[in-house]
Design a protein around this motif. Structure first.
Motif, PDB file in Angstrom:
ATOM      1  N   ILE A 150      -0.607   3.432   5.741  1.00  0.00           N
ATOM      2  CA  ILE A 150      -0.759   2.035   5.340  1.00  0.00           C
ATOM      3  C   ILE A 150      -2.190   1.846   4.848  1.00  0.00           C
ATOM      4  O   ILE A 150      -3.141   2.284   5.492  1.00  0.00           O
ATOM      5  CB  ILE A 150      -0.467   1.086   6.514  1.00  0.00           C
ATOM      6  N   ARG A 203      -5.073  -0.787   4.170  1.00  0.00           N
ATOM      7  CA  ARG A 203      -5.491  -2.129   4.584  1.00  0.00           C
ATOM      8  C   ARG A 203      -6.673  -2.535   3.713  1.00  0.00           C
ATOM      9  O   ARG A 203      -7.660  -1.791   3.614  1.00  0.00           O
ATOM     10  CB  ARG A 203      -5.887  -2.115   6.054  1.00  0.00           C
ATOM     11  N   ASP A 207      -0.406   4.722  10.675  1.00  0.00           N
ATOM     12  CA  ASP A 207       0.868   4.012  10.822  1.00  0.00           C
ATOM     13  C   ASP A 207       0.637   2.628  11.416  1.00  0.00           C
ATOM     14  O   ASP A 207      -0.503   2.241  11.684  1.00  0.00           O
ATOM     15  CB  ASP A 207       1.829   4.820  11.703  1.00  0.00           C
ATOM     16  N   GLU A 208       1.723   1.894  11.629  1.00  0.00           N
ATOM     17  CA  GLU A 208       1.638   0.552  12.194  1.00  0.00           C
ATOM     18  C   GLU A 208       1.050   0.563  13.597  1.00  0.00           C
ATOM     19  O   GLU A 208       0.306  -0.340  13.976  1.00  0.00           O
ATOM     20  CB  GLU A 208       3.006  -0.126  12.220  1.00  0.00           C
ATOM     21  N   ARG A 219      -1.000  -7.801  10.665  1.00  0.00           N
ATOM     22  CA  ARG A 219      -0.587  -8.050   9.277  1.00  0.00           C
ATOM     23  C   ARG A 219      -1.349  -9.203   8.630  1.00  0.00           C
ATOM     24  O   ARG A 219      -1.509  -9.233   7.417  1.00  0.00           O
ATOM     25  CB  ARG A 219       0.911  -8.337   9.220  1.00  0.00           C
ATOM     26  N   HIS A 231      -2.015  -5.589   3.082  1.00  0.00           N
ATOM     27  CA  HIS A 231      -1.614  -4.212   3.372  1.00  0.00           C
ATOM     28  C   HIS A 231      -0.661  -3.695   2.297  1.00  0.00           C
ATOM     29  O   HIS A 231       0.148  -4.454   1.760  1.00  0.00           O
ATOM     30  CB  HIS A 231      -0.930  -4.141   4.744  1.00  0.00           C
ATOM     31  N   THR A 241       1.552   0.139   0.984  1.00  0.00           N
ATOM     32  CA  THR A 241       1.939   1.521   1.241  1.00  0.00           C
ATOM     33  C   THR A 241       1.903   2.261  -0.088  1.00  0.00           C
ATOM     34  O   THR A 241       2.266   1.706  -1.128  1.00  0.00           O
ATOM     35  CB  THR A 241       3.344   1.644   1.859  1.00  0.00           C
TER      36      THR A 241
END
Length: 101
Positions: free
Chosen positions: A2, A4, A60-61, A73, A94, A96
């Protein structure tokens, strides 16, 4: 992974000092955070050069949850000392990566 993006509008006259804080303190600390795969500081070449982005890559999250909490988020992370450089609170988005075909 991800991506950010933390975005801030810097108060006129403080861009150089704030960029120094980000590169000397914030980015190294971010790089030591579990799940952070790296980051960089970008400075706008328009708008008088007062906009900055911190682009960071996360595993990852779960890593973002550990870093920014349950509202990762929508919740930007900053220290109280950083707010004096900003015209208003920062924003965060965010993304991907999309693999090439």
């Amino acid at each position: 992974m991800i991506i950010r993006i933390w975005a801030g509008q810097v108060v006129a006259g403080h861009i150089e000092e704030f960029c120094e804080v980000l590169t000397s303190k914030v980015l190294p600390q971010l790089g030591r955070t579990d799940g952070c795969l790296g980051g960089e500081l970008l400075r706008s070449v328009t708008e008088g050069g007062h906009r900055v982005l911190v682009v960071s890559r996360w595993r990852d999250e779960a890593a973002l949850l550990g870093y920014a909490g349950p509202m990762w988020r929508i919740r930007p992370v900053w220290s109280e000392g950083e707010l004096r450089y900003l015209a208003h609170p920062p924003e965060v988005t965010h993304f991907t990566p999309v693999p090439a075909p």
